[in-house]
Design a protein around this motif. Structure first.
Motif, mmCIF file in Angstrom:
data_model
loop_
_atom_site.group_PDB
_atom_site.id
_atom_site.type_symbol
_atom_site.label_atom_id
_atom_site.label_comp_id
_atom_site.label_asym_id
_atom_site.label_seq_id
_atom_site.Cartn_x
_atom_site.Cartn_y
_atom_site.Cartn_z
ATOM 1 N N THR A 57 0.817 -1.218 0.000
ATOM 2 C CA THR A 57 0.000 0.000 0.000
ATOM 3 C C THR A 57 0.852 1.271 0.000
ATOM 4 O O THR A 57 0.314 2.365 0.136
ATOM 5 C CB THR A 57 -0.954 0.018 1.212
ATOM 6 O OG1 THR A 57 -0.194 -0.100 2.410
ATOM 7 C CG2 THR A 57 -1.970 -1.102 1.116
ATOM 8 N N SER A 58 2.158 1.114 -0.146
ATOM 9 C CA SER A 58 3.019 2.297 -0.228
ATOM 10 C C SER A 58 3.853 2.218 -1.509
ATOM 11 O O SER A 58 3.377 2.583 -2.571
ATOM 12 C CB SER A 58 3.896 2.419 1.020
ATOM 13 O OG SER A 58 4.728 1.288 1.169
ATOM 14 N N ALA A 59 5.058 1.718 -1.432
ATOM 15 C CA ALA A 59 5.963 1.694 -2.582
ATOM 16 C C ALA A 59 5.425 0.877 -3.754
ATOM 17 O O ALA A 59 5.698 1.194 -4.912
ATOM 18 C CB ALA A 59 7.327 1.168 -2.157
ATOM 19 N N LEU A 60 4.666 -0.176 -3.465
ATOM 20 C CA LEU A 60 4.129 -1.021 -4.533
ATOM 21 C C LEU A 60 2.637 -0.768 -4.773
ATOM 22 O O LEU A 60 1.958 -1.594 -5.378
ATOM 23 C CB LEU A 60 4.356 -2.505 -4.208
ATOM 24 C CG LEU A 60 5.807 -2.951 -4.097
ATOM 25 C CD1 LEU A 60 5.882 -4.430 -3.777
ATOM 26 C CD2 LEU A 60 6.573 -2.642 -5.375
ATOM 27 N N ARG A 61 2.166 0.354 -4.314
ATOM 28 C CA ARG A 61 0.732 0.675 -4.457
ATOM 29 C C ARG A 61 0.360 0.758 -5.931
ATOM 30 O O ARG A 61 1.039 1.409 -6.722
ATOM 31 C CB ARG A 61 0.420 1.997 -3.766
ATOM 32 C CG ARG A 61 -1.055 2.333 -3.782
ATOM 33 C CD ARG A 61 -1.333 3.658 -3.074
ATOM 34 N NE ARG A 61 -2.736 3.786 -2.805
ATOM 35 C CZ ARG A 61 -3.330 3.396 -1.681
ATOM 36 N NH1 ARG A 61 -2.610 2.883 -0.701
ATOM 37 N NH2 ARG A 61 -4.616 3.522 -1.524
ATOM 38 N N LEU A 62 -0.728 0.121 -6.279
ATOM 39 C CA LEU A 62 -1.237 0.144 -7.644
ATOM 40 C C LEU A 62 -2.213 1.310 -7.808
ATOM 41 O O LEU A 62 -2.815 1.751 -6.834
ATOM 42 C CB LEU A 62 -1.943 -1.182 -7.956
ATOM 43 C CG LEU A 62 -1.063 -2.429 -7.876
ATOM 44 C CD1 LEU A 62 -1.904 -3.682 -8.078
ATOM 45 C CD2 LEU A 62 0.049 -2.367 -8.913
ATOM 46 N N PRO A 63 -2.389 1.791 -9.029
ATOM 47 C CA PRO A 63 -3.330 2.904 -9.255
ATOM 48 C C PRO A 63 -4.753 2.518 -8.834
ATOM 49 O O PRO A 63 -5.156 1.354 -8.949
ATOM 50 C CB PRO A 63 -3.265 3.134 -10.765
ATOM 51 C CG PRO A 63 -2.068 2.408 -11.244
ATOM 52 C CD PRO A 63 -1.740 1.347 -10.248
ATOM 53 N N GLY A 64 -5.497 3.502 -8.390
ATOM 54 C CA GLY A 64 -6.853 3.275 -7.920
ATOM 55 C C GLY A 64 -7.763 2.636 -8.949
ATOM 56 O O GLY A 64 -8.605 1.801 -8.622
ATOM 57 N N ALA A 112 -13.670 -2.344 -3.757
ATOM 58 C CA ALA A 112 -15.119 -2.473 -3.559
ATOM 59 C C ALA A 112 -15.447 -3.717 -2.742
ATOM 60 O O ALA A 112 -16.326 -3.688 -1.869
ATOM 61 C CB ALA A 112 -15.833 -2.508 -4.906
ATOM 62 N N CYS A 113 -14.752 -4.812 -2.999
ATOM 63 C CA CYS A 113 -14.960 -6.046 -2.222
ATOM 64 C C CYS A 113 -14.609 -5.818 -0.757
ATOM 65 O O CYS A 113 -15.314 -6.287 0.133
ATOM 66 C CB CYS A 113 -14.125 -7.191 -2.784
ATOM 67 S SG CYS A 113 -14.717 -7.830 -4.348
ATOM 68 N N LEU A 114 -13.544 -5.106 -0.519
ATOM 69 C CA LEU A 114 -13.139 -4.810 0.851
ATOM 70 C C LEU A 114 -14.170 -3.907 1.522
ATOM 71 O O LEU A 114 -14.570 -4.152 2.665
ATOM 72 C CB LEU A 114 -11.758 -4.156 0.864
ATOM 73 C CG LEU A 114 -11.133 -3.877 2.223
ATOM 74 C CD1 LEU A 114 -10.887 -5.168 2.986
ATOM 75 C CD2 LEU A 114 -9.820 -3.114 2.050
ATOM 76 N N ASP A 172 -6.412 -6.841 -15.536
ATOM 77 C CA ASP A 172 -6.635 -8.255 -15.846
ATOM 78 C C ASP A 172 -5.953 -9.172 -14.830
ATOM 79 O O ASP A 172 -6.489 -10.223 -14.480
ATOM 80 C CB ASP A 172 -6.135 -8.598 -17.253
ATOM 81 C CG ASP A 172 -7.018 -8.021 -18.347
ATOM 82 O OD1 ASP A 172 -8.153 -7.584 -18.039
ATOM 83 O OD2 ASP A 172 -6.581 -8.005 -19.510
ATOM 84 N N ASP A 173 -4.773 -8.784 -14.365
ATOM 85 C CA ASP A 173 -4.071 -9.583 -13.357
ATOM 86 C C ASP A 173 -4.852 -9.590 -12.047
ATOM 87 O O ASP A 173 -4.976 -10.627 -11.395
ATOM 88 C CB ASP A 173 -2.662 -9.023 -13.097
ATOM 89 C CG ASP A 173 -1.778 -9.102 -14.318
ATOM 90 O OD1 ASP A 173 -1.734 -10.173 -14.954
ATOM 91 O OD2 ASP A 173 -1.149 -8.083 -14.645
ATOM 92 N N LEU A 174 -5.376 -8.433 -11.676
ATOM 93 C CA LEU A 174 -6.153 -8.344 -10.445
ATOM 94 C C LEU A 174 -7.450 -9.137 -10.563
ATOM 95 O O LEU A 174 -7.841 -9.844 -9.629
ATOM 96 C CB LEU A 174 -6.437 -6.884 -10.102
ATOM 97 C CG LEU A 174 -6.560 -6.578 -8.627
ATOM 98 C CD1 LEU A 174 -5.333 -7.019 -7.856
ATOM 99 C CD2 LEU A 174 -6.806 -5.119 -8.404
#
Length: 154
Positions: free
Chosen positions: A89-96, A104-106, A138-140
């Motif tokens: 959630t910091s250095a490897l954070r993915l774009p929103g 949304a699931c969370l 697609d990976d997510l």
């Protein structure tokens, strides 16, 4: 589920749900990939021209692990499985826009924080296996599908 003889499971949906209900959410949350596979037929395996041979898969996995190691070495980590949530959630954070379905699931409590982190780690691994610098939508999506139980999909 199938019997030991290799025949198809004859359990009803209610019986399968009852069996799955015996497994606690926190236990299932610790299983990164949940995939239902059909028993292969010998003719299918022998005639599959699209299948990868073991050497090809081994090479791709080694390259993916090398990418992980290079990316994570500044934090003293070798694999995505060891990446802490704080790093994801910091250095490897993915774009929103990439994480929106997972977020949304969370938000609607369909996924725990542990499940969220495990899905992100799996998405990073899928990206590494595809030789991409970072996970894409697609990976997510694929990671979310791989983490769903068979009952969730039916």
């Amino acid at each position: 589920m199938s019997s030991g003889s290799g025949t198809a499971c004859t359990c009803t949906s209610a019986q399968r749900r009852g069996y799955t209900a015996k497994l606690s959410g926190p236990l299932l949350d610790r299983i990164d990939i949940q995939v239902q596979v059909e028993r292969p037929r010998s003719a299918t395996m022998a005639l599959d021209p699209d299948g990868e041979d073991s050497q090809t898969v081994l090479h791709r996995v080694r390259q993916a692990r090398q990418r992980q190691g290079e990316r994570l070495s500044p934090w003293g980590i070798a694999t995505n499985a060891r990446a802490p949530m704080s790093l994801l959630t910091s250095a490897l954070r993915l774009p929103g826009h990439t994480t929106a379905p997972l977020d949304a699931c969370l938000d609607r409590a369909a996924l725990s924080l542990r499940g969220y982190a495990r899905t992100l780690r799996l998405a990073w691994t899928l990206a590494d296996l595809s030789a991409r610098q970072a996970p894409e939508s697609d990976d997510l999506d694929a990671a979310m599908q791989l983490r769903q139980t068979a009952e969730d999909r039916s």
